[in-house]
Design an enzyme around this catalytic site. Structure first.
Site, mmCIF file in Angstrom:
data_model
loop_
_atom_site.group_PDB
_atom_site.id
_atom_site.type_symbol
_atom_site.label_atom_id
_atom_site.label_comp_id
_atom_site.label_asym_id
_atom_site.label_seq_id
_atom_site.Cartn_x
_atom_site.Cartn_y
_atom_site.Cartn_z
ATOM 1 N N ASP A 1 -23.187 19.872 20.279
ATOM 2 C CA ASP A 1 -22.774 20.998 21.128
ATOM 3 C C ASP A 1 -22.929 22.303 20.366
ATOM 4 O O ASP A 1 -23.082 22.302 19.142
ATOM 5 C CB ASP A 1 -21.320 20.806 21.580
ATOM 6 N N CYS B 1 9.677 14.331 2.275
ATOM 7 C CA CYS B 1 8.645 13.349 1.895
ATOM 8 C C CYS B 1 8.819 12.900 0.441
ATOM 9 O O CYS B 1 9.543 13.532 -0.332
ATOM 10 C CB CYS B 1 7.248 13.913 2.152
ATOM 11 N N ASP C 1 -18.122 13.663 13.832
ATOM 12 C CA ASP C 1 -18.618 14.910 14.414
ATOM 13 C C ASP C 1 -20.115 14.991 14.122
ATOM 14 O O ASP C 1 -20.618 14.367 13.187
ATOM 15 C CB ASP C 1 -17.867 16.108 13.813
ATOM 16 N N ALA D 1 -14.829 25.277 19.548
ATOM 17 C CA ALA D 1 -14.979 26.667 19.109
ATOM 18 C C ALA D 1 -13.673 27.449 19.129
ATOM 19 O O ALA D 1 -13.646 28.641 19.399
ATOM 20 C CB ALA D 1 -16.028 27.377 19.961
ATOM 21 N N CYS E 1 11.688 19.621 2.002
ATOM 22 C CA CYS E 1 10.969 18.570 2.717
ATOM 23 C C CYS E 1 11.515 17.216 2.294
ATOM 24 O O CYS E 1 11.978 17.047 1.168
ATOM 25 C CB CYS E 1 9.479 18.667 2.387
ATOM 26 N N CYS F 1 8.114 15.406 -2.404
ATOM 27 C CA CYS F 1 9.111 16.467 -2.592
ATOM 28 C C CYS F 1 10.449 15.936 -3.088
ATOM 29 O O CYS F 1 11.188 16.643 -3.774
ATOM 30 C CB CYS F 1 9.305 17.231 -1.288
HETATM 31 N N1 GUN Z 1 -15.301 21.395 14.873
HETATM 32 C C1 GUN Z 1 -14.569 22.507 15.133
HETATM 33 N N2 GUN Z 1 -14.989 23.091 16.274
HETATM 34 C C2 GUN Z 1 -15.982 22.341 16.772
HETATM 35 C C3 GUN Z 1 -16.802 22.443 17.954
HETATM 36 O O1 GUN Z 1 -16.682 23.359 18.769
HETATM 37 N N3 GUN Z 1 -17.736 21.458 18.125
HETATM 38 C C4 GUN Z 1 -17.894 20.424 17.219
HETATM 39 N N4 GUN Z 1 -18.812 19.495 17.475
HETATM 40 N N5 GUN Z 1 -17.151 20.323 16.112
HETATM 41 C C5 GUN Z 1 -16.195 21.271 15.904
HETATM 42 ZN ZN ZN Z 2 7.086 17.103 1.148
#
Ligand code: GUN
Ligand code: ZN
Length: 482
Positions: free
Chosen positions: A125, A278, A90, A193, A276, A281
């Protein structure tokens, strides 16, 4: 090499598929665990051993890191993290949405993501807050789209670029964003978002914006729901056509002492048992987990196991064509999810266009099942039946003679000719004893049959004590006979 997406099976608007980036290919739907190099509760190597094919990390954190910024430039992400799967990075956008500014440009973050060997790069963004008014959302969307255009110009159409879809809470802006991102040639489209919506349980609005974005994002594009980490909403999101999820939730919840399940989370201190399968657990008691010296790590491992199992369950449900039943199950675990489920069902006409023709089965699970895409599609197809002049719809088992056509009746679908008795959805649908909701929906089918066959006289018999519903739904469009 560009990002590729191959669609395999479909169910509702959900799909299984294969996402390719660089030389890596992963199964979708997929979960990309979030890795923060500074606080790794679970290492990428351990993730790999749990079946994780892709992870996401934050290029901005690396670029600002005294400890790692040089090392990652020299070694690349895959070696530094010791992970040979797909790594998505990201940009600084999430930090931008939290802190209001970042000390990096669009071009800088993309060059950096390229230089550290990321398999999927995200431009800078602007994640528009759900509180933003329309003008702000419009202005921020224009900047985002401009940066996406710039990214394509600078790095070319073959660069593994993601094209985030923004637009705040305004469905028409999300629709516009999806179209513009598609027109720019992005085959990988994160919907952005949405974290603040999910944090505030505003799932109904989440459905609204995701469906709006999906309306215009090309079908051939892979769709990532940015920041979706709680497994209880994965089925809902998958049903709308989201192919990827990224989760920091497994770690954030663990740090907060919370134990995830596919239908909600618990404070670990309140657990007397560990529901659970796993290894965490099954190898200890609730008391032992609570007092373990490495409890946060154990919780993270459990949370991951639960999250990955839910993704596997979703892939299997899509293959089988039983995703509506999984969505129905998951969305009953919180009133806001139920509200979102109703919103999803309210979009059944749009979803129907994505859905596939035949499935393994249809289990009736209550009134909501009447609005499933399969019911809608079946009832639309009634117009295609070729019928004679006198048509009888028989709603009980008694045989009648003297009609050009005799149809039978199965709620919630409605009338059917004997030739369809064994085919989907009439044959493989299982319904409990009749109730008002399913008869009402079935009667709507009778009405649609009558309205699409004006030259035929449609008569109906055998509804017994359900006659009142017939009158309400069919009125005089067909005739009730004894
Ligand atoms: N991580 C969570 N939401 C967003 C987003 O809207 N844009 C980016 N780039 N990373 C995110
Ligand atoms: Zn578990």
């Amino acid at each position: 090499m560009a990002i590729t997406f191959e669609n395999l099976d479909n169910d509702i608007a959900g799909r299984t598929g294969k996402l390719g980036a660089g030389k890596k290919v992963i199964k979708t739907p997929a979960l990309l665990p979030v890795i923060n190099p500074h606080l790794m509760l679970v290492t990428p190597k351990e993730l790999r051993a749990m079946g994780v094919e892709a992870l996401i990390t934050n290029a901005y954190i690396f670029s600002q890191s005294g400890q790692y910024s040089e090392q990652v430039r020299q070694e690349g992400l895959h070696r530094l993290l010791d992970f040979d799967g797909l790594i998505m990075t990201d940009s600084g956008s999430f930090q931008l949405s939290v802190y209001g500014e970042v000390s990096i440009t669009n071009e800088q973050t993309l060059s950096y993501q390229r230089d550290i060997g990321s398999d999927i790069w995200v431009p800078l963004d602007i994640p528009t807050s759900p509180d933003a008014d329309r003008l702000t959302a419009e202005r921020e969307l224009a900047i985002t789209v401009e940066r996406l255009r710039e990214a394509k110009e600078l790095f070319g159409n073959d660069a593994p670029l993601a094209g985030p879809v923004q637009g705040g809470i305004f469905p028409d802006l999300r629709e516009k964003a999806g179209k513009e991102v598609g027109d720019l040639g992005f085959s990988f489209c994160p919907i952005g978002a949405v974290v603040p919506l999910m944090e505030a349980y505003r799932y109904r609005e989440l459905v609204e914006v995701v469906i709006a974005a999906k309306r215009t994002i090309p079908r051939s594009s892979c769709v990532h729901l940015f920041g979706a980490g709680h497994p209880s909403m994965f089925a809902l999101a998958a049903a709308m056509g989201c192919d990827l999820f990224d989760s920091a939730a497994y770690a954030l919840y663990a740090k907060d002492g919370r134990y995830l399940t596919s239908h909600g989370s618990f404070k670990v201190d309140e657990l007397t048992d560990l529901p659970c399968a796993c290894t965490v657990c099954r190898n200890r008691t609730a008391e032992e987990l609570k007092s373990a010296h490495d409890r946060t790590r154990l919780l993270a491992l459990h949370n991951l196991a639960v999250t990955l199992a839910e993704i596997a369950r979703i892939r299997q449900a899509i293959t089988d064509g039983t995703l509506w039943e999984l969505v129905d199950d998951r969305c009953r675990n919180h009133p806001q999810l139920l509200s979102a489920y109703w919103e999803l069902l309210g979009s059944n006409a749009e979803l129907e266009a994505f859905d596939r023709a035949s499935k393994r089965r249809f289990f009736y699970r209550g009134e909501e099942s009447c609005a499933r895409t399969e019911v809608l599609r079946y009832q639309h197809q009634l117009a295609r039946l070729r019928l004679g002049e006198n048509v009888l719809v028989v709603c009980d088992a008694r045989h009648r003679e003297g009609y050009d056509d005799v149809l039978f009746f199965k709620p919630p679908f409605g009338p059917y000719p004997v030739e369809l008795k064994e085919t989907f959805p009439i044959g493989p649908s299982e319904i409990p004893p009749w109730n008002v909701a399913m008869i009402r929906q079935g009667c709507r089918g009778i009405r649609m049959l009558a309205e699409s066959h004006k030259e035929s006289k449609i008569m109906v018999t055998g509804l017994g004590s359900w006659n009142k519903i017939f009158w309400e739904e069919v009125g005089n469009t067909a005739e009730l006979i004894e």
